[in-house]
Design an enzyme around this catalytic site. Structure first.
Site, mmCIF file in Angstrom:
data_model
loop_
_atom_site.group_PDB
_atom_site.id
_atom_site.type_symbol
_atom_site.label_atom_id
_atom_site.label_comp_id
_atom_site.label_asym_id
_atom_site.label_seq_id
_atom_site.Cartn_x
_atom_site.Cartn_y
_atom_site.Cartn_z
ATOM 1 N N ASP A 35 -6.481 -6.994 3.769
ATOM 2 C CA ASP A 35 -7.596 -6.326 3.116
ATOM 3 C C ASP A 35 -8.543 -7.377 2.542
ATOM 4 O O ASP A 35 -9.759 -7.332 2.746
ATOM 5 C CB ASP A 35 -7.054 -5.410 2.007
ATOM 6 C CG ASP A 35 -8.164 -4.640 1.306
ATOM 7 O OD1 ASP A 35 -9.079 -4.154 1.999
ATOM 8 O OD2 ASP A 35 -8.119 -4.536 0.062
ATOM 9 N N LYS B 236 2.917 -15.170 1.863
ATOM 10 C CA LYS B 236 3.202 -16.020 0.707
ATOM 11 C C LYS B 236 4.701 -16.286 0.691
ATOM 12 O O LYS B 236 5.429 -15.829 -0.195
ATOM 13 C CB LYS B 236 2.735 -15.326 -0.581
ATOM 14 C CG LYS B 236 1.233 -15.389 -0.801
ATOM 15 C CD LYS B 236 0.733 -16.755 -1.247
ATOM 16 C CE LYS B 236 1.129 -17.053 -2.692
ATOM 17 N NZ LYS B 236 0.726 -18.437 -3.071
ATOM 18 N N TYR C 267 0.818 -1.212 0.000
ATOM 19 C CA TYR C 267 0.000 0.000 0.000
ATOM 20 C C TYR C 267 0.854 1.266 0.000
ATOM 21 O O TYR C 267 0.431 2.302 -0.493
ATOM 22 C CB TYR C 267 -0.909 0.038 1.237
ATOM 23 C CG TYR C 267 -2.257 -0.606 1.042
ATOM 24 C CD1 TYR C 267 -2.359 -1.908 0.584
ATOM 25 C CD2 TYR C 267 -3.426 0.091 1.328
ATOM 26 C CE1 TYR C 267 -3.602 -2.506 0.417
ATOM 27 C CE2 TYR C 267 -4.674 -0.496 1.170
ATOM 28 C CZ TYR C 267 -4.752 -1.794 0.715
ATOM 29 O OH TYR C 267 -5.983 -2.367 0.563
ATOM 30 N N ASP D 243 -12.316 -9.002 4.167
ATOM 31 C CA ASP D 243 -13.589 -8.919 3.443
ATOM 32 C C ASP D 243 -14.233 -10.301 3.360
ATOM 33 O O ASP D 243 -15.436 -10.457 3.538
ATOM 34 C CB ASP D 243 -13.364 -8.404 2.007
ATOM 35 C CG ASP D 243 -13.656 -6.919 1.883
ATOM 36 O OD1 ASP D 243 -13.507 -6.206 2.886
ATOM 37 O OD2 ASP D 243 -14.018 -6.473 0.778
ATOM 38 N N ASP E 146 -3.166 -17.802 0.347
ATOM 39 C CA ASP E 146 -4.198 -18.374 -0.531
ATOM 40 C C ASP E 146 -4.883 -19.555 0.148
ATOM 41 O O ASP E 146 -6.107 -19.721 0.067
ATOM 42 C CB ASP E 146 -3.620 -18.763 -1.902
ATOM 43 C CG ASP E 146 -2.392 -19.659 -1.812
ATOM 44 O OD1 ASP E 146 -1.782 -19.756 -0.726
ATOM 45 O OD2 ASP E 146 -2.037 -20.281 -2.841
HETATM 46 C C1 IPM Z 1 -10.533 -1.195 3.698
HETATM 47 C C2 IPM Z 1 -10.757 -0.527 2.366
HETATM 48 C C3 IPM Z 1 -9.589 0.410 2.107
HETATM 49 C C4 IPM Z 1 -8.344 -0.420 1.965
HETATM 50 C C5 IPM Z 1 -9.789 1.368 0.917
HETATM 51 C C6 IPM Z 1 -11.062 2.171 1.026
HETATM 52 C C7 IPM Z 1 -8.602 2.261 0.724
HETATM 53 O O1 IPM Z 1 -10.905 -1.485 1.376
HETATM 54 O O2 IPM Z 1 -10.458 -0.476 4.701
HETATM 55 O O3 IPM Z 1 -10.450 -2.410 3.737
HETATM 56 O O4 IPM Z 1 -8.044 -0.952 0.882
HETATM 57 O O5 IPM Z 1 -7.653 -0.551 2.951
HETATM 58 MG MG MG Z 2 -10.997 -3.468 2.086
#
Ligand code: IPM
Ligand code: MG
Length: 367
Positions: A252, A195, A144, A256, A228
């Site tokens: 990230d 990884k 990032y 999710d 993975d």
């Molecule tokens: C998160 C989001 C952020 C990230 C974006 C909005 C920059 O996806 O907080 O997970 O990628 O970290």
């Molecule tokens: Mg995210």
């Protein structure tokens, strides 16, 4: 003696951010009035909202306010109308700047399957019921923020996009330490993901996490898993995990995935924490995991629970108010027990209510 004043900065941001932070503000005000707390609330712009007014995703003034606050509560950043902006001017940069410059290196993302919502998961109930995982994502390093980065011309009119993934011992160990400390209060189990089969930074990650465990956290059971494989295991048997520690990018994605398998993305809070300073204060930012959801913004149908529970995490980690945090968590449970649901978590036989009604319902269950 004067009451201890705690500064809370609200940054609603974009999309559903203003609605869900608005409900959280009602909850904070309730604590001020009914529990005689002395939160000083300030509110300002971030993301697209700041771009519209000031031409930049976060102003210096807001940045300094964040720096001075005991806790920052953020709604969400981003929306389709900003997609064409140059990278450094996008709404998300406001959030990334806060994370980076407040040095919020540890991002805590719980993935909890609320018992009332077991059937909302896309996985079978027996796989997810009782699920309680905590993902600790490194937040200020890795690809990032790594340099060099950019898009540059190469031969034949082609271009090359570059990002750099790198981690140092210190960056790895400080986030691993947070994971070990948290695991010690849970099931004493940490899974570290990288990884290392293809990336040197992954090899280093594995070695440094193991070294810290062997030196200071011998009671913690540490496993290493390729990222993975972790993505696959989260779907196959998520209850094998307690705390997962991983880098910025894998965190990230895995967070999710973990959030979605609980069936309750609209309920999941997060905390981003920095190092403790000399006065014992910890810089922190709290936000829902769900993002700006522009398609449902402004309709009073979004779910404010993730943001309200983010405030509960703030009570616990930044404001030294553990009991109040428990009270708030319980109020949310009661509302769910009563069958009240916003649209995103609605199911047959339950009662669908609006964003603002959900805020009100939580407040009346605090009493
Ligand atoms: C998160 C989001 C952020 C990230 C974006 C909005 C920059 O996806 O907080 O997970 O990628 O970290
Ligand atoms: Mg995210």
């Amino acid at each position: 003696m004067a009451k201890k004043q705690r500064k809370i900065l609200l940054l609603p941001g974009d999309g559903v951010g203003p609605e869900v932070v608005g409900e959280t503000k009602k909850v904070i005000n309730w604590f001020n009035e009914k529990k005689s707390l002395d939160f000083k609330i300030d509110q300002d712009l971030i993301g697209g909202a700041s771009i519209d007014k000031h031409g930049m995703p976060i102003t210096d003034e807001v940045f300094y306010k964040a720096l001075e606050s005991n806790a920052v509560i953020l709604g969400a950043c981003g929306g389709p109308q900003y997609d064409k902006l140059e990278f450094s001017k996008k709404p998300e940069r406001g959030l990334l700047k806060l994370r980076k410059e407040l040095k919020l290196f540890a991002n805590l993302r719980p993935a909890i399957c609320f018992k009332q919502l077991v059937d909302s998961s896309s996985l079978k109930p027996e796989i997810v019921s009782g699920l309680d995982i905590l993902i600790v994502r490194e937040l200020t390093g890795g690809i990032y923020f790594g340099e060099p980065r950019g898009i540059e011309p190469i031969e034949n009119g082609e271009r090359k996009g570059i990002n750099t993934h790198s981690y140092t011992t210190k960056e790895i160990q400080r986030v691993a330490r947070v994971a070990f400390e948290l695991a010690a209060k849970r099931k004493n189990k940490v899974t570290s993901c990288e990884k290392s089969n293809v990336m040197e930074a992954g090899v280093l990650w594995r070695e440094e996490v193991q070294a810290l465990r062997d030196k200071e956290y011998k009671k913690i059971e540490l496993n290493h898993m390729l990222a993975d494989n972790c993505a696959m295991q989260l779907l196959r048997n998520p209850k094998q995990f307690d705390v997962i520690v991983t880098d910025n990018l894998f965190g990230d994605m895995l967070s999710d995935e973990a959030a979605m398998l609980t069936g309750s993305l609209g309920l999941l809070p997060s905390a981003s924490l920095g190092e403790r300073d000399k006065n014992g204060r910890i810089k922190s930012l709290y936000e829902p995991v769900h993002g700006s959801a522009p398609d449902i913004a402004g309709k009073n149908i979004s779910n404010p629970i993730a943001t309200i529970l983010s405030f509960s995490m703030a009570l616990k980690y930044s404001l030294d108010l553990e009991k109040e945090a428990v009270l708030l968590d319980e109020a949310v449970q009661k509302v769910l027990d009563k069958g009240l649901r916003t649209k995103d978590i609605m199911s047959p036989g339950k009662k669908e209510i609006s964003t603002s009604d959900m805020g009100d319902a939580i407040i009346s269950n605090l009493h």
